[in-house]
Write an enzyme that holds these catalytic residues in place. Structure first.
Site, PDB file in Angstrom:
ATOM      1  N   GLU A 278       0.825  -1.216   0.000  1.00  0.00           N
ATOM      2  CA  GLU A 278       0.000   0.000   0.000  1.00  0.00           C
ATOM      3  C   GLU A 278       0.857   1.263   0.000  1.00  0.00           C
ATOM      4  OE1 GLU A 278      -3.036   0.356  -0.730  1.00  0.00           O
ATOM      5  OE2 GLU A 278      -3.620  -1.738  -0.656  1.00  0.00           O
TER       6      GLU A 278
ATOM      7  N   TYR B 219      -6.404   7.047   3.727  1.00  0.00           N
ATOM      8  CA  TYR B 219      -6.634   6.004   2.720  1.00  0.00           C
ATOM      9  C   TYR B 219      -5.882   4.726   3.074  1.00  0.00           C
ATOM     10  CZ  TYR B 219      -5.693   2.979  -1.080  1.00  0.00           C
ATOM     11  OH  TYR B 219      -5.532   1.824  -1.796  1.00  0.00           O
TER      12      TYR B 219
ATOM     13  N   ASP C 130      -9.742   5.173  -3.182  1.00  0.00           N
ATOM     14  CA  ASP C 130      -8.644   5.755  -3.957  1.00  0.00           C
ATOM     15  C   ASP C 130      -9.222   6.311  -5.263  1.00  0.00           C
ATOM     16  OD1 ASP C 130      -9.111   3.581  -5.587  1.00  0.00           O
ATOM     17  OD2 ASP C 130      -7.100   2.729  -5.421  1.00  0.00           O
TER      18      ASP C 130
END
Ligand code: ADE
Length: 359
Positions: free
Chosen positions: A45, A128, A146
């Protein structure tokens, strides 16, 4: 009336079925109900922030090969991590990655925390990424939004409000749609749908599990959404990079200051980046320079144009810095823009040596 959880069970189910059949096989991903390693999820990520899946995959393998656990990564030198990161861009991520590894390695059993709030308290983890890790690694109910997901939802619900103003509305819809039993798979399914079907320009609506429900498609406006607020042009900065080669073909690099843009990374010496290019007189050595043209690079907050000036046969005792063989460059934390500068310099011919006197 906002959709209730009962109403939203249908779309989530359809998407999850699609994901089971067509979701991408990615190296950090586990399918079929198996929980992925939180270290892998976190690493992927962070790397995927502002970077494509295709660019990330080789770096993901490289990092896991060198540092198989968060404890191993924490024990690495920051310089090694920056060098391994070189080429991925947005280098603050690499510094925060290392800081975060140190923080997690200091926790009991070096375990990542599982909630969004705790994850957000770690370096480099924003809203996020915290939601993505909580959902994907720990199966927590979290709204993961996203750019891909924004596009999918703006179309599904035909949201005409431009981004970024539409973001809170989109996040609320995602939270509503996210099922409680497979939130991580749902998040990844949304990302895959956005990346492979609900593409920005040519969405493949015939292959979409949500084609019937898609309000933008019903109205024929899918390629117009999401709307985006007009972007202001980025300011332009200029500078000159001096690529100095020694007699045996090594190149001079210096380390940038620890703090600030590209902090702690290496580069050929150069002028300050500002409104003008600067001058050859600002070079760290007085010598003859050959012009190597220009290199452009887009940073988050500005566009940079660098003139490349190249000198050959520079004495190695001249300016401060390190002289590096070209085959050693990959072990240095050299940002992409500086790779481009050196590549450009390598296309420049050395000036013809003073012709030998004929006998
Ligand atoms: N982009 C960001 N995170 C991702 C993930 N987990 N899978 C695919 N694309 C992504």
């Amino acid at each position: 009336m906002p959709p209730t959880r009962l109403q939203t069970a249908g779309p989530a189910l359809g998407l999850l079925r699609w994901y089971d059949d067509f979701g991408r096989d990615l190296p950090w991903r586990k399918k079929g109900g198996v929980r992925p390693d939180p270290y892998h999820v976190w690493l992927s990520e962070i790397m995927l922030q502002q970077t494509t899946v295709a660019a990330v995959i080789p770096y993901f393998h490289k990092f896991l090969g060198r540092w198989p656990t968060v404890t191993a990564l924490a024990a690495a030198d920051l310089d090694q991590v920056l060098a391994a990161w070189a080429g991925l861009g947005y280098y603050a991520r690499a510094r925060n990655l290392h800081k975060c590894a140190l923080a997690v390695a200091a926790l009991p059993a070096a375990r990542f925390p599982e909630t969004e709030d705790e994850l957000r308290a770690l370096p480099g983890i924003g809203p996020y990424t915290a939601a993505a890790i909580a959902a994907i690694a720990f199966n927590r109910h979290a709204a993961v939004v996203d750019g891909n997901v924004e596009r999918v939802i703006a179309r599904l619900r035909r949201i005409e409000t431009p981004l970024p103003a539409a973001k809170p509305e989109i996040t609320a819809i995602v939270s509503d749609l996210t099922p409680h039993d497979r939130p991580g798979d749902f998040a990844q399914a949304m990302m895959d749908l956005g990346a492979t079907i609900c593409a920005p320009r040519n969405p493949d609506c015939d292959a979409c599990p949500w084609s019937q429900a898609c309000m933008a498609r019903q109205a024929g406006v899918q390629t117009e959404l999401p709307r985006k607020a007009a972007k202001t042009a980025k300011p332009v900065r200029r500078g000159t990079a001096f690529v100095l080669f020694s007699k045996d073909g090594r190149v001079l690099l210096r380390r940038r200051p620890e703090k600030g843009l590209l902090g702690g990374m290496y580069e050929p010496p150069g002028t300050v980046w500002g409104p003008s290019f600067g001058h050859v007189e600002d070079a760290p050595v007085k010598t003859r320079f050959e012009t190597g043209g220009e290199v452009r690079h887009t940073f988050t907050h500005f566009e940079l144009t660098l003139k490349v000036e190249v000198a050959f046969d520079v004495p190695e005792n001249a300016p401060g810095g390190v002289w590096v063989r070209l085959d050693e460059l990959e072990t240095f934390a050299l940002p992409n823009v500086m790779r481009k500068v050196i590549e450009r310099a390598l296309t420049v011919e050395p000036p013809a040596r003073t012709a030998r006197k004929r006998g």
